[in-house]
Design a protein around this motif. Structure first.
Motif, PDB file in Angstrom:
ATOM      1  N   LEU A 138       0.851  -1.186   0.000  1.00 33.62           N
ATOM      2  CA  LEU A 138       0.000   0.000   0.000  1.00 33.62           C
ATOM      3  C   LEU A 138       0.889   1.239   0.000  1.00 33.62           C
ATOM      4  CD1 LEU A 138      -2.900  -0.786   2.551  1.00 33.62           C
ATOM      5  CD2 LEU A 138      -3.068  -0.565   0.060  1.00 33.62           C
ATOM      6  N   THR A 139       0.472   2.245  -0.825  1.00 36.18           N
ATOM      7  CA  THR A 139       1.133   3.548  -0.825  1.00 36.18           C
ATOM      8  C   THR A 139       0.052   4.585  -0.556  1.00 36.18           C
ATOM      9  OG1 THR A 139       2.811   2.798  -2.414  1.00 36.18           O
ATOM     10  CG2 THR A 139       2.503   5.182  -2.149  1.00 36.18           C
ATOM     11  N   ILE A 140       0.154   5.226   0.581  1.00 30.27           N
ATOM     12  CA  ILE A 140      -0.919   6.128   1.005  1.00 30.27           C
ATOM     13  C   ILE A 140      -0.317   7.376   1.602  1.00 30.27           C
ATOM     14  CG2 ILE A 140      -2.580   4.263   1.425  1.00 30.27           C
ATOM     15  CD1 ILE A 140      -1.838   4.416   4.376  1.00 30.27           C
ATOM     16  N   PRO A 230     -12.562   8.939  -4.803  1.00 36.02           N
ATOM     17  CA  PRO A 230     -12.333   7.843  -3.843  1.00 36.02           C
ATOM     18  C   PRO A 230     -11.722   6.628  -4.526  1.00 36.02           C
ATOM     19  CG  PRO A 230     -14.539   8.756  -3.594  1.00 36.02           C
ATOM     20  CD  PRO A 230     -13.970   9.329  -4.869  1.00 36.02           C
ATOM     21  N   SER A 231     -10.932   5.876  -3.752  1.00 35.99           N
ATOM     22  CA  SER A 231     -10.342   4.619  -4.210  1.00 35.99           C
ATOM     23  C   SER A 231     -10.343   3.637  -3.041  1.00 35.99           C
ATOM     24  CB  SER A 231      -8.909   4.830  -4.731  1.00 35.99           C
ATOM     25  OG  SER A 231      -8.076   5.324  -3.698  1.00 35.99           O
ATOM     26  N   PHE A 232     -10.540   2.360  -3.346  1.00 36.56           N
ATOM     27  CA  PHE A 232     -10.645   1.343  -2.294  1.00 36.56           C
ATOM     28  C   PHE A 232      -9.267   0.883  -1.847  1.00 36.56           C
ATOM     29  CE2 PHE A 232     -14.851   0.714  -4.334  1.00 36.56           C
ATOM     30  CZ  PHE A 232     -15.674   0.825  -3.202  1.00 36.56           C
ATOM     31  N   ALA A 253     -11.707   3.042   2.095  1.00 43.36           N
ATOM     32  CA  ALA A 253     -11.403   3.844   0.899  1.00 43.36           C
ATOM     33  C   ALA A 253     -10.672   5.111   1.313  1.00 43.36           C
ATOM     34  CB  ALA A 253     -12.684   4.180   0.142  1.00 43.36           C
ATOM     35  N   ASN A 254      -9.828   5.610   0.411  1.00 42.64           N
ATOM     36  CA  ASN A 254      -9.132   6.880   0.564  1.00 42.64           C
ATOM     37  C   ASN A 254      -9.440   7.754  -0.642  1.00 42.64           C
ATOM     38  OD1 ASN A 254      -7.773   6.273   3.011  1.00 42.64           O
ATOM     39  ND2 ASN A 254      -6.270   5.033   1.869  1.00 42.64           N
ATOM     40  N   GLY A 255      -9.147   9.057  -0.532  1.00 44.33           N
ATOM     41  CA  GLY A 255      -9.359   9.997  -1.637  1.00 44.33           C
ATOM     42  C   GLY A 255      -9.945  11.283  -1.112  1.00 44.33           C
ATOM     43  N   ARG A 256      -9.094  12.317  -1.063  1.00 42.69           N
ATOM     44  CA  ARG A 256      -9.544  13.625  -0.564  1.00 42.69           C
ATOM     45  C   ARG A 256      -9.955  14.493  -1.741  1.00 42.69           C
ATOM     46  NH1 ARG A 256      -4.598  14.731   3.718  1.00 42.69           N
ATOM     47  NH2 ARG A 256      -4.638  12.649   4.683  1.00 42.69           N
ATOM     48  N   ASP A 257     -11.114  15.164  -1.574  1.00 38.66           N
ATOM     49  CA  ASP A 257     -11.586  16.046  -2.637  1.00 38.66           C
ATOM     50  C   ASP A 257     -10.859  17.387  -2.562  1.00 38.66           C
ATOM     51  OD1 ASP A 257     -12.708  17.291  -0.458  1.00 38.66           O
ATOM     52  OD2 ASP A 257     -14.756  16.595  -0.864  1.00 38.66           O
ATOM     53  N   PRO A 308     -18.107   4.639  -1.259  1.00 41.78           N
ATOM     54  CA  PRO A 308     -17.375   5.827  -0.791  1.00 41.78           C
ATOM     55  C   PRO A 308     -17.637   6.982  -1.771  1.00 41.78           C
ATOM     56  CG  PRO A 308     -15.922   3.921  -1.142  1.00 41.78           C
ATOM     57  CD  PRO A 308     -17.212   3.641  -1.831  1.00 41.78           C
ATOM     58  N   SER A 309     -17.886   8.154  -1.264  1.00 40.99           N
ATOM     59  CA  SER A 309     -18.184   9.299  -2.131  1.00 40.99           C
ATOM     60  C   SER A 309     -17.625  10.569  -1.504  1.00 40.99           C
ATOM     61  CB  SER A 309     -19.692   9.435  -2.350  1.00 40.99           C
ATOM     62  OG  SER A 309     -20.368   9.630  -1.130  1.00 40.99           O
ATOM     63  N   ASN A 310     -17.198  11.475  -2.359  1.00 38.84           N
ATOM     64  CA  ASN A 310     -16.795  12.822  -1.938  1.00 38.84           C
ATOM     65  C   ASN A 310     -17.264  13.790  -3.013  1.00 38.84           C
ATOM     66  OD1 ASN A 310     -14.984  12.438  -4.022  1.00 38.84           O
ATOM     67  ND2 ASN A 310     -13.170  12.270  -2.687  1.00 38.84           N
ATOM     68  N   MET A 311     -16.793  14.975  -2.943  1.00 40.47           N
ATOM     69  CA  MET A 311     -17.240  15.989  -3.902  1.00 40.47           C
ATOM     70  C   MET A 311     -16.719  15.725  -5.306  1.00 40.47           C
ATOM     71  SD  MET A 311     -19.196  18.004  -2.237  1.00 40.47           S
ATOM     72  CE  MET A 311     -19.330  19.373  -3.359  1.00 40.47           C
ATOM     73  N   GLU A 312     -15.734  14.847  -5.413  1.00 34.44           N
ATOM     74  CA  GLU A 312     -15.163  14.581  -6.732  1.00 34.44           C
ATOM     75  C   GLU A 312     -15.944  13.488  -7.463  1.00 34.44           C
ATOM     76  OE1 GLU A 312     -12.885  16.570  -7.787  1.00 34.44           O
ATOM     77  OE2 GLU A 312     -12.784  17.556  -5.833  1.00 34.44           O
ATOM     78  N   ASP A 313     -16.238  12.423  -6.751  1.00 34.19           N
ATOM     79  CA  ASP A 313     -16.923  11.306  -7.407  1.00 34.19           C
ATOM     80  C   ASP A 313     -17.336  10.298  -6.333  1.00 34.19           C
ATOM     81  OD1 ASP A 313     -18.005   9.720  -9.336  1.00 34.19           O
ATOM     82  OD2 ASP A 313     -16.167   9.466 -10.511  1.00 34.19           O
ATOM     83  N   SER A 314     -17.889   9.186  -6.816  1.00 32.01           N
ATOM     84  CA  SER A 314     -18.247   8.073  -5.929  1.00 32.01           C
ATOM     85  C   SER A 314     -17.986   6.773  -6.666  1.00 32.01           C
ATOM     86  CB  SER A 314     -19.712   8.154  -5.510  1.00 32.01           C
ATOM     87  OG  SER A 314     -20.567   7.994  -6.623  1.00 32.01           O
ATOM     88  N   ILE A 315     -17.700   5.737  -5.933  1.00 32.44           N
ATOM     89  CA  ILE A 315     -17.466   4.413  -6.501  1.00 32.44           C
ATOM     90  C   ILE A 315     -18.246   3.394  -5.670  1.00 32.44           C
ATOM     91  CG2 ILE A 315     -15.222   4.884  -7.560  1.00 32.44           C
ATOM     92  CD1 ILE A 315     -13.901   3.776  -5.058  1.00 32.44           C
ATOM     93  N   ASP A 316     -18.533   2.260  -6.300  1.00 31.50           N
ATOM     94  CA  ASP A 316     -19.290   1.198  -5.626  1.00 31.50           C
ATOM     95  C   ASP A 316     -18.528  -0.110  -5.711  1.00 31.50           C
ATOM     96  OD1 ASP A 316     -21.234   3.018  -5.119  1.00 31.50           O
ATOM     97  OD2 ASP A 316     -22.780   2.110  -6.405  1.00 31.50           O
ATOM     98  N   SER A 317     -18.721  -0.925  -4.691  1.00 29.94           N
ATOM     99  CA  SER A 317     -18.234  -2.304  -4.698  1.00 29.94           C
ATOM    100  C   SER A 317     -19.265  -3.141  -3.940  1.00 29.94           C
ATOM    101  CB  SER A 317     -16.863  -2.411  -4.026  1.00 29.94           C
ATOM    102  OG  SER A 317     -16.434  -3.755  -4.028  1.00 29.94           O
ATOM    103  N   GLU A 318     -19.644  -4.230  -4.533  1.00 26.40           N
ATOM    104  CA  GLU A 318     -20.714  -5.032  -3.934  1.00 26.40           C
ATOM    105  C   GLU A 318     -20.203  -6.403  -3.540  1.00 26.40           C
ATOM    106  OE1 GLU A 318     -22.758  -7.257  -7.769  1.00 26.40           O
ATOM    107  OE2 GLU A 318     -23.912  -5.824  -6.595  1.00 26.40           O
ATOM    108  N   ALA A 319     -20.939  -7.016  -2.649  1.00 24.33           N
ATOM    109  CA  ALA A 319     -20.667  -8.382  -2.201  1.00 24.33           C
ATOM    110  C   ALA A 319     -22.002  -9.038  -1.867  1.00 24.33           C
ATOM    111  CB  ALA A 319     -19.740  -8.391  -0.993  1.00 24.33           C
TER     112      ALA A 319
END
Length: 1484
Positions: A138-140, A230-232, A253-257, A308-319
């Motif tokens: 991981l690189t964060i 956002p990214s998982f 998830a990480n990702g700052r708007d 995960p969602s912010n002002m930039e975008d949102s992403i989904d992952s299901e299970a």
């Protein structure tokens, strides 16, 4: 003490005897055997080299079943490493890899069967070298979230330990959290947390370490300034969890708007945002955004999405969360007791997740299906039972969590059927009289012969009443025979095999049993076309969102060369069906729509044509991104700082999956960057964008989301925020104009805004419409909507349409317009299914019609293999089409229908349609046919006599046709008579040959005579029921008087009033059966046959037990008396003087008999007031007068008194006696026991005897008339010498009687019996003491001369307390609990002197029997064949002990006279009661 021990001996003997009889009776009843498992094996995981024990224990009553073991379906070989313990458990000392497998224990009972336990797995522990999941690099950035996951592959599941830089990592720091599932979470990441991480997995077998994963810092600072989507760092995984457990779905998830905010995680279930306030704490957010579920329930299963969602975008992952539920029984199979040739059905329903698989076993072996053993999922059907089908059947269910089983026993009985498949029950024949049994049916034949069904028809036998028929059939040469029961004269036999011969047998059933013979026939079904059987192993597997791979194997019976296959498929909800020809056994279908369910079936084709179709299977393509944007998207200004976005979902055909949300992107005009993004959940249709700039124009676009991603965006929507908020203090004006465009079922409406110069805020519009009136329906729209199409309207109809604007102040004024829809246009549509064709009808009888049709979608073999069924609709056909006609509906699974219970001679209209799942076809072409005629079902109505003018000897009878003619009436028959008691065949018949004539003139009648009339209708099929009886009296010769007589108020006929029930009435259909009012086995209104069988069996059993008890008592009595006589003889030899004195001074003891036969002494005052006197002395016939000289009698409260005879009393009839007390069970009138006295020699010397005291009288002083008790019998222990003067003997109990109060007449119908020639000679031995010989209740002063007996008619001694049953006399029984048999005067009344009687004592009366003209004579009272019905003259054999002069001196008197008398009386009463019970229970 001796008496006590003897009684104890008798009680024990009787109890043992009854127990033995009861046990034999119970053993004769078929019963089930209790056989079950107490312990069953469970799944085990052990290390190699260790021991393992699989427990098993079975129980079956007191028997120890034999237990054996099987492994992987094969018997287990026992050795030194494997042994079975005494309780049945299996122990393996050293488990190796070869011992792994599936184990079951079997328990057997000799001659009964075997049961098998559930399946248990034995597995050895292991830990694979390969990891299922290993931690990744991981690189964060600092303050981001870091999550590592680790999962090993082993059994049992290994534990996870985390290491950082080769040191064990503990969750002692606040930002470090280690989950039991193998997840390491660091939130937020600090500088000291960067480094190297790995995990170690370990179980009972061994441990292994994972790869190294690096946690590094991201140095790209520029990305933070621009904002990141956002990214998982970890996504949720598909999880299977057992119900009741807890689990965690991990997500991070990480990702700052551009505002520097971390994404916010939202969880959705099946496209809807989870509201945690409604989950009562079972669902919680934990850690950096994971979802934790406690106490998982079955309803928690579904698709979960982490967003995960912010002002930039949102992403989904299901299970997908799968909840596992171990199998459990909803319905268990139950034990069945069935007859040979019947069908047995076992049902077994299970619940579980995944759905448990079901299979059946019999005696531990898998069920082998055939044409007669059908295993259909949860149901096992065994058709045509044979003895070998008996045994233990088990239903087994299993899924991933284990297996269960349930046991049911089938007992096959060899005799007739216990239960039927029809609406009534048959019992075995119970009548030994073959004359009552019906004959077999005649003219048995096959009315319809098809490939897979046969319809039989026969003719009802002519003798006796028929209640039903039993139909048996089997395949020729087969041992299995099936049966069905029916009440019709036809039967439809379905599900037969083509080109096969079947043997049929039919027998008749009535209330007496089955016919002794069968009607037989052999029929062969039609040949089938030699086409292939269905293909096997059909499967359909989705490959992508647009493709499915379908594969199958060739049919087992190709019946030739397979030339091709037809692959037929369609969408589940579509009416369009596609067909592809395939030469291979698989096909990849492309170009399908995403996330759609398709159905498939295969048809093999050979040179003879298409074969049988397979069952339908279904498969759904994978989901995909939406292919169309949301519909009807609008944007409106809400205020100076907010905009409102509205939309509808994309078209259903383009959603391509479950819509999980909508993504809204907005920005100001001219902005260089992408702007902001807002994501909503899938059920939102409106969203407000707030905190916007004033007087600024914004661009908005919307896209729909599935788990696969975002679909296309809508067109750009523009709106400008207000510079200043518009005026909303008043409602807006009406829209400026409204325009409409019409169609046949729709109207398109468009409108403009209110005048803009008004500067009033408009927040929406309201569209209203109605047929002829406005605003019947309304629809609300936003301010940007100005067009809408109103659908589903009626053609050629005028509608009033209104449009008005609205805001928060309210609704503005409407703008009106009208529009008229056009005429209905013809739209060609594709039919969902083709309707059946070739509907044919065939009439079988007056109530049955058989339908047959063809389904063009089944191919040439016309065999249904899928779940389709057919609905037949029919009604009475009329010449005028009416919407109010009543239809009847029936469903069938075959291509034929057996419609019964129709009306005779009625024309019916039939049509049929096919239904398959949610699709159905239109109704087929109609077919009509008329049922056959039947005999009239109801009598003629309104029979009315009308006198004929100027002819008193004629009458005109008018009537109306029957309500149910059941055909063309061809004539009527008029019956009439003057004697209604005559049988119908003795009545005069006048025929009316024309069916349309409704009157008849009856001539040559006798004037002033009462006639009884009935009418009967007839048609070509027979005669109907008779009408009600009409009574008519002809006028006198001069024409006066006469007329119809109301039977409820009858006129006097010859000075007598005939009872209403003496007038013969027409039997009603429900009253057919016995006409004498008795409950017989052939009376439909009586007890059911089965209940009668149970009652008869119970009575026979009770009688047999009583006989055994009586025999035991007699045996014990005789043995005790012999011993007692021996002891007395010895005592008399030792002291003769003492014995002689005892014999001379002996005083008779006062004996009292209790109802339960227990001897007690009570106060002599408790004595009944009437006496039953019985004498067995022969008397001369010359001592009696003729019965014709005796006066008539009356009865009042069962007491007799005399009064002078008169003329009018000779014709007086007697009313029936008062009904008994309802608390007393009164038996039916029994035939008296006729015991001849010829065997007793006439006494030549004076006879000493004592007659019985009151033991059969009614309790008159307490007013308990009609109370019955045991009749009295004479006691014969003591000698009482009479004087030689020939004075009258005084009977014990000759006591005064109270005078009668009022006379109630009693009717008699006795006739004189025949006497044997030797009876008169035997009667000359009557002595001059004139002892009265009869069964008498009452006390006479002097009986009639005994010499008159036998010269005239027989005597009927009328005594108090007698009752009448069905025209016969029965002796009453007193209800006193105790009675004296020896005390001559227990009430201390003054004894009458010799030859002088008390003045208040009424005489016995001997009355000549009179034949009632209105009473029907019953059966004879004795077994002697006597033609005329006679009074029961009872001649009992004397039970008195008679000691003649010169008796044997060796016989000594008993010293214990009281004990001996008590025991003899007890035995005497028992025998009499037994005789009475036997007569009552077996009297016909």
């Amino acid at each position: 003490m001796g008496l006590f021990h003897r009684r104890k001996c008798r009680v024990v003997f009787c109890v043992l005897t009854f127990s033995a009889i009861f046990c034999d009776f119970i053993q004769a009843i078929p019963s089930f055997t209790e056989f079950t498992f107490l312990l069953e094996p469970s799944d085990l995981v052990v290390s190699r080299g260790e021991g393992a024990t699989l427990h098993c224990s079975a129980q079956s009553g007191s028997t120890s079943p034999k237990v054996t073991w099987v492994k992987d379906g094969q018997p287990l070989d026992l050795d030194a490493n494997k042994n079975v313990w005494s309780n049945g458990s299996l122990h393996i000392t050293d488990v190796q890899n070869s011992d792994r497998g599936l184990y079951q224990c079997m328990s057997s009972l000799p001659n009964l069967g075997t049961i098998v336990s559930r399946t248990a797995s034995l597995r050895t522990a292991y830990l694979s070298r390969n990891f299922l999941i290993q931690p990744q690099d991981l690189t964060i950035y600092l303050q981001d979230v870091a999550m590592f996951q680790c999962r090993g592959d082993g059994l049992p599941a290994p534990n996870v330990t985390w290491y950082k830089d080769n040191s064990v990592l503990r969750d002692v720091k606040s930002n470090i959290r280690i989950y039991p599932d193998g997840v390491l979470e660091i939130n937020p990441v600090e500088f000291a947390d960067f480094g190297t991480y790995y995990c170690q997995v370990e179980n009972i077998e061994r441990g292994r370490s994972s790869r190294l994963a690096k946690l590094e810092q991201n140095g790209n600072i520029e990305s933070l300034k621009e904002g990141m989507a956002p990214s998982f760092v970890i996504t949720p995984l598909d999880t299977q969890i057992q119900e009741g457990s807890s689990t965690v779905l991990f997500c991070g998830a990480n990702g700052r708007d551009h505002l520097g905010k971390q994404p916010v995680i939202t969880w959705l279930k099946d496209g809807l945002t989870i509201d945690f306030t409604l989950t009562q704490g079972r669902l919680q957010m934990t850690g950096a955004g994971s979802l934790q579920i406690f106490n998982v329930q079955k309803s928690d299963a579904g698709t979960y999405s982490c967003r995960p969602s912010n002002m930039e975008d949102s992403i989904d992952s299901e299970a997908t969360l799968t909840v596992l539920v171990p199998p459990k029984f909803l319905v268990k199979p139950v034990d069945r007791l069935a007859e040979e040739k019947t069908d047995a059905i076992f049902r077994c329903e299970l619940d579980g997740a995944p759905t448990p698989g079901i299979y059946w076993t019999k005696d531990s072996s898998a069920i082998v299906t055939s044409d007669y053993v059908i295993e259909d999922g949860s149901e096992l059907r065994i058709l045509g039972l044979v003895p070998s089908d008996a045994g233990f059947y088990q239903c087994h269910g299993n899924n991933e969590l284990g297996s269960i089983q349930a046991i049911a026993q089938l007992v096959v009985l060899p005799n007739g059927p216990i239960s039927s498949t029809d609406s009534y029950q048959f019992f075995g024949p119970y009548s030994s009289n073959g004359a009552n049994l019906p004959r077999e049916p005649s003219d048995l034949s096959a009315a319809i012969i098809s490939k897979r069904f046969i319809t039989l028809r026969w003719t009802q036998p002519s003798n006796g009443q028929v209640t039903g028929y039993s139909v048996f059939w089997k395949e020729q040469g087969s041992t299995r025979e099936r049966m069905l029961n029916t009440t019709h004269t036809e039967a439809n036999i379905p599900r037969l095999k083509p080109d096969t011969s079947y043997e049929f047998r039919v027998r008749t059933v009535n209330n007496y049993g089955f016919s002794s013979n069968f009607a037989r026939t052999t029929v062969r079904t039609d040949k089938d076309v030699a086409v292939p059987s269905p293909a096997v192993d059909v499967s359909a597997v989705p490959q992508s969102p647009s493709s499915i791979l379908v594969s199958w194997n060739p049919p087992r019976q190709p019946k030739g060369q397979i030339t091709k296959y037809l692959l037929i498929f369609s969408e589940a909800d579509s009416s369009h069906t596609s067909q592809i020809e395939v030469t291979d056994t698989k096909k990849l279908l492309r170009g399908l729509m995403a996330f759609r369910e398709y159905t498939f079936h295969i048809v093999a084709v050979n040179e003879n044509g298409e074969g049988m179709s397979t069952r339908e299977i279904s498969a759904k393509t994978f989901s995909d991104k939406p292919s169309e944007p949301p519909q009807n998207a609008t944007l409106e200004t809400a205020s100076s700082t907010s905009l409102i976005v509205r939309w509808d979902p994309p078209p259903a055909d383009h959603q391509n999956g479950i819509i999980t949300g909508y993504k809204i992107r907005y920005k100001t005009r001219g902005a260089s960057r992408n702007g902001a993004t807002v994501t909503t959940d899938g059920n939102r249709r409106l969203y407000a964008l707030t905190n916007l700039e004033k007087d600024t124009e914004y661009q908005v676009r919307i896209s729909a989301l599935t788990v696969n991603g975002s679909g296309p965006l809508t067109q750009k929507l523009w709106a400008t925020t207000y510079k200043d908020d518009l005026d909303e203090s008043k409602v807006p004006d009406a829209p400026r104009r409204v325009h409409v465009t019409t169609d046949d079922t729709s109207i398109r409406v468009s409108w403009s805004t209110p005048p803009p110069e008004s500067k009033i805020m408009v927040r929406g519009y309201i569209l209203g419409w109605g047929k002829g009136v406005p605003d019947t329906e309304k629809r609300h729209f936003g301010p940007e909507t100005h067009v809408f199409t109103i659908k589903d309207l009626l053609p050629s109809s005028e509608y009033v349409i209104t449009v008005k604007a609205k805001n928060n102040k309210g609704e503005g004024p409407p703008r009106y317009t009208t529009a008229t829809t056009t005429k209905e246009s013809v739209h060609e549509s594709v039919l969902p299914l083709m309707p059946p064709v070739g509907l044919k009808t065939q009439v079988l009888s007056s109530t049955t019609i058989v339908l047959m049709w063809t389904d063009t979608t089944l191919g040439v073999n016309q065999m249904v293999q899928d779940t389709r069924y057919y609905t037949v609709r029919y009604r009475v056909a009329t010449n005028v089409e009416s919407e109010n006609s009543r239809y009847w509906y029936q469903n069938f699974t075959d291509l034929n229908a057996h419609i019964d219970s129709l009306k005779p001679n009625t024309r019916y209209e039939f049509d049929v349609k096919v239904i398959k799942g949610r699709r159905q076809s239109p109704w087929s072409m109609k077919e009509t046919n008329r049922t056959q005629e039947a005999a009239p079902g109801s009598p003629p109505l309104d029979l009315t006599p009308v006198p004929k003018e100027n002819d008193p000897r004629a009458v005109i009878m008018n009537w109306q046709p029957p309500a149910k003619p059941n055909g063309q009436i061809t004539g009527y028959l008029v019956f009439y008579t003057t004697d209604p008691k005559q049988e119908l065949r003795a009545w005069v018949v006048d025929g009316v040959l024309e069916g349309d004539e409704l009157s008849a003139t009856i001539k040559r009648l006798t004037p002033s005579t009462t006639y009884y009339f009935k009418v009967q209708a007839r048609n070509s099929k027979g005669y109907g029921p008779l009408s009600e009886t009409v009574i008519y009296k002809t006028p006198k010769a001069d024409g006066s008087g006469g007329g119809q007589i109301n039977p409820e108020y009858p006129q006097q006929i010859d000075g007598k009033i005939p009872p209403h029930n003496s007038i013969p009435q027409s039997p009603k259909p429900e009253d057919s059966g016995n006409s004498d009012g008795r409950r017989g086995s052939n009376s439909e209104g009586g007890l059911p046959t089965g209940i009668m069988n149970i009652i008869i069996a119970s009575v026979v059993g009770a009688t047999f037990c009583i006989i055994i008890i009586v025999v035991a008592v007699i045996y014990c009595k005789r043995r005790d008396n012999e011993q007692r006589l021996k002891r007395q003889a010895q005592q008399n030899q030792q002291s003769p003087l003492k014995a002689k004195g005892q014999g001379r001074d002996l005083k008779p003891p006062d004996l009292w008999i209790h109802d339960n036969m227990e001897m007690k002494n009570i106060d002599k005052g408790q004595r009944s007031e009437s006496t039953l006197t019985m004498s067995t002395t022969r008397r001369s016939s010359n001592d009696y007068r003729s019965m014709d000289d005796l006066p008539p009698y009356h009865e009042e409260r069962n007491e007799m008194y005399y009064h002078p005879p008169s003329d009018h009393e000779e014709r007086e009839r007697f009313l029936p006696p008062r009904q008994p007390n309802p608390g007393i069970i009164r038996p039916k009138a029994t035939k008296p026991l006729m015991i001849s006295v010829d065997a007793q020699p006439p006494p030549r010397e004076p006879i000493a005897m004592v007659t019985a005291l009151p033991n059969g009288a009614l309790n008159m002083d307490r007013g308990e008339a009609g109370m019955l008790s045991r009749p009295g019998f004479p006691r014969t222990q003591y000698n009482m010498q009479y004087t030689s003067g020939g004075g009258p003997r005084v009977n014990a109990g000759d006591l005064p009687q109270p005078p009668p109060i009022q006379a109630f007449p009693v009717e008699y119908a006795y006739k004189r019996p025949a006497f044997d020639d030797d009876d008169s000679s035997s009667l000359h031995s009557c002595h001059d003491d004139h002892s009265f010989s009869s069964r008498s209740i009452g006390y006479g002063q002097r009986p009639p001369d005994c010499h008159s007996l036998g010269q005239g008619q027989p005597m009927a001694v009328i005594s108090p307390g007698q009752h009448e049953f069905d025209g016969y006399r029965s002796l009453p029984r007193g209800n006193r609990p105790m009675r004296s048999f020896t005390s001559p005067n227990p009430h201390n009344y003054p004894k009458p002197l010799s030859g002088v009687h008390h003045h208040s004592t009424p005489k016995h009366q001997i009355v000549k029997p009179q034949q009632s003209p209105y009473k029907k004579a019953g059966p004879p009272l004795s077994a002697v064949p006597v033609k005329p019905r006679a009074i029961p003259v009872i001649k009992p054999k004397a039970p008195d002990v008679v000691l003649k002069a010169g008796a044997d001196p060796d016989i000594q008197k008993s010293e214990s006279t009281e004990e001996l008398s008590a025991e003899m009386a007890n035995l005497d009463c028992l025998m009499k009661d037994l005789n009475a019970i036997t007569q009552q229970n077996f009297e016909v």
